[in-house]
Design a protein around this motif. Structure first.
Motif, short mmCIF file in Angstrom:
data_model
loop_
_atom_site.label_atom_id
_atom_site.label_comp_id
_atom_site.label_asym_id
_atom_site.label_seq_id
_atom_site.Cartn_x
_atom_site.Cartn_y
_atom_site.Cartn_z
N ASP A 154 0.79 -1.12 0.00
CA ASP A 154 -0.14 -0.01 0.06
C ASP A 154 0.75 1.20 0.02
OD1 ASP A 154 1.10 -0.20 2.45
OD2 ASP A 154 -0.87 -0.12 3.57
N ALA A 155 2.12 1.10 -0.06
CA ALA A 155 2.99 2.18 0.03
C ALA A 155 3.74 2.56 -1.38
CB ALA A 155 4.06 2.19 1.14
N SER A 156 3.68 1.37 -1.94
CA SER A 156 4.40 1.38 -3.50
C SER A 156 4.13 2.74 -4.25
CB SER A 156 4.18 0.16 -4.28
OG SER A 156 2.82 0.05 -4.34
N GLU B 227 5.19 7.70 -7.04
CA GLU B 227 5.23 9.21 -7.09
C GLU B 227 6.43 10.11 -6.62
OE1 GLU B 227 1.98 12.70 -5.58
OE2 GLU B 227 1.74 10.60 -5.05
N SER B 228 6.88 9.68 -5.78
CA SER B 228 8.42 10.37 -5.30
C SER B 228 9.50 9.96 -6.18
CB SER B 228 8.69 9.97 -4.05
OG SER B 228 7.61 10.15 -2.93
N ALA B 229 9.65 9.00 -6.85
CA ALA B 229 10.52 8.79 -7.84
C ALA B 229 10.35 9.78 -8.98
CB ALA B 229 10.36 7.41 -8.16
N ARG B 230 9.21 9.76 -9.50
CA ARG B 230 8.78 10.66 -10.88
C ARG B 230 9.24 12.05 -10.50
NH1 ARG B 230 2.82 7.98 -12.21
NH2 ARG B 230 3.79 6.04 -13.39
N ALA B 231 8.91 12.58 -9.39
CA ALA B 231 9.18 13.90 -8.86
C ALA B 231 10.84 14.05 -8.86
CB ALA B 231 8.72 14.17 -7.41
N GLU B 232 11.25 13.22 -8.31
CA GLU B 232 13.08 13.30 -7.96
C GLU B 232 13.62 12.88 -9.41
OE1 GLU B 232 14.51 14.72 -5.62
OE2 GLU B 232 12.70 15.06 -4.44
N GLN B 233 12.91 12.33 -10.47
CA GLN B 233 13.57 11.75 -11.37
C GLN B 233 14.31 10.57 -11.50
OE1 GLN B 233 15.29 15.10 -13.51
NE2 GLN B 233 13.27 15.59 -14.44
N TRP B 234 13.95 9.75 -10.28
CA TRP B 234 14.51 8.49 -10.24
C TRP B 234 14.06 7.31 -11.09
CZ3 TRP B 234 13.38 8.63 -4.35
CH2 TRP B 234 13.87 9.58 -3.77
#
Length: 218
Positions: free
Chosen positions: A193-195, A200-207
């Motif tokens: 449930d946290a994936s 979303e955070s990875a897209r914002a940080e461009q990971w």
């Protein structure tokens, strides 16, 4: 922190300062270990007391000493209807009868051979067992009081444990890190449930990120 002695209120105000929490933690653990050992010993004594109360108090060493003078005292539990199967030359003293079984003492001038199983003597008399039990309870109460006194540091220990949990999470994540061709990466597990939040955070940080379901081997 889960010890019953530190649950609820102890009547001691919360203390923030703890000069040597490692020593305090070690002392608590040692005290808990001794408490656990004595609780088990107390249960064993209570069982023995219950078992030997119907026989009354006697000195097992004195009975054993009589054997050197060719006076043999043995304990038996024998069905009342089968008492006559004992040798005639022995003296039989019935202490009590329960459900058709006699609890009896057999006195003889020599070791007798019988179909009935002799009850081994206890290591201590009934009164001595009781004295040891109450002495053990006194020590246990003192140990529980010692543990209970550390309740005032419960909040501090909780903070220390939380800090260790954070550090453990970091090292577990660090073990999953690696590097390949100049790219640093980290692998690990995350609650399902946290994936979405992680993606979303990875897209914002461009990971770069990939999420897959664990295999049965995992």
């Amino acid at each position: 922190l889960s010890a019953p002695e530190v649950q609820g209120t102890s009547g001691i105000k919360c203390a923030v300062g703890l000069r040597d929490w490692r020593f305090a933690a070690g002392h608590i653990l040692d005290t808990c270990a001794r408490r656990d050992h004595l609780e088990e010993y107390g249960r064993s004594l209570a069982t023995s007391i219950a078992e030997w109360t119907p026989w009354g108090d006697f000195d097992p060493k004195a009975i054993q000493a009589l054997g050197a003078r060719d006076i043999f005292i043995s304990l038996y539990q024998i069905p009342v209807g089968e008492l006559e199967k004992l040798p005639r030359e022995v003296i039989i003293k019935k202490l009590a009868v329960s459900q058709g079984v006699a609890r009896c003492v057999v006195v003889s001038r020599e070791k007798i051979v019988t179909l009935f199983k002799e009850i081994p003597l206890p290591k201590a008399g009934l009164n001595e067992m009781k004295e040891k039990f109450f002495e053990n309870e006194g020590i246990l109460n003192a140990l529980r009081d010692t543990i209970r006194k550390y309740t005032c540091y419960l909040e501090r220990f909780t903070q220390i444990r939380a800090a260790f949990d954070k550090e453990l999470e970091f090292h577990e994540a660090l073990q999953g890190m690696g590097a390949a061709q100049g790219i640093t990466y980290i692998i690990g597990y995350i609650p399902a449930d946290a994936s979405a939040k992680l993606v979303e955070s990875a897209r914002a940080e461009q990971w770069g990120i990939t999420v897959t379901e664990p295999s049965p081997e995992d």
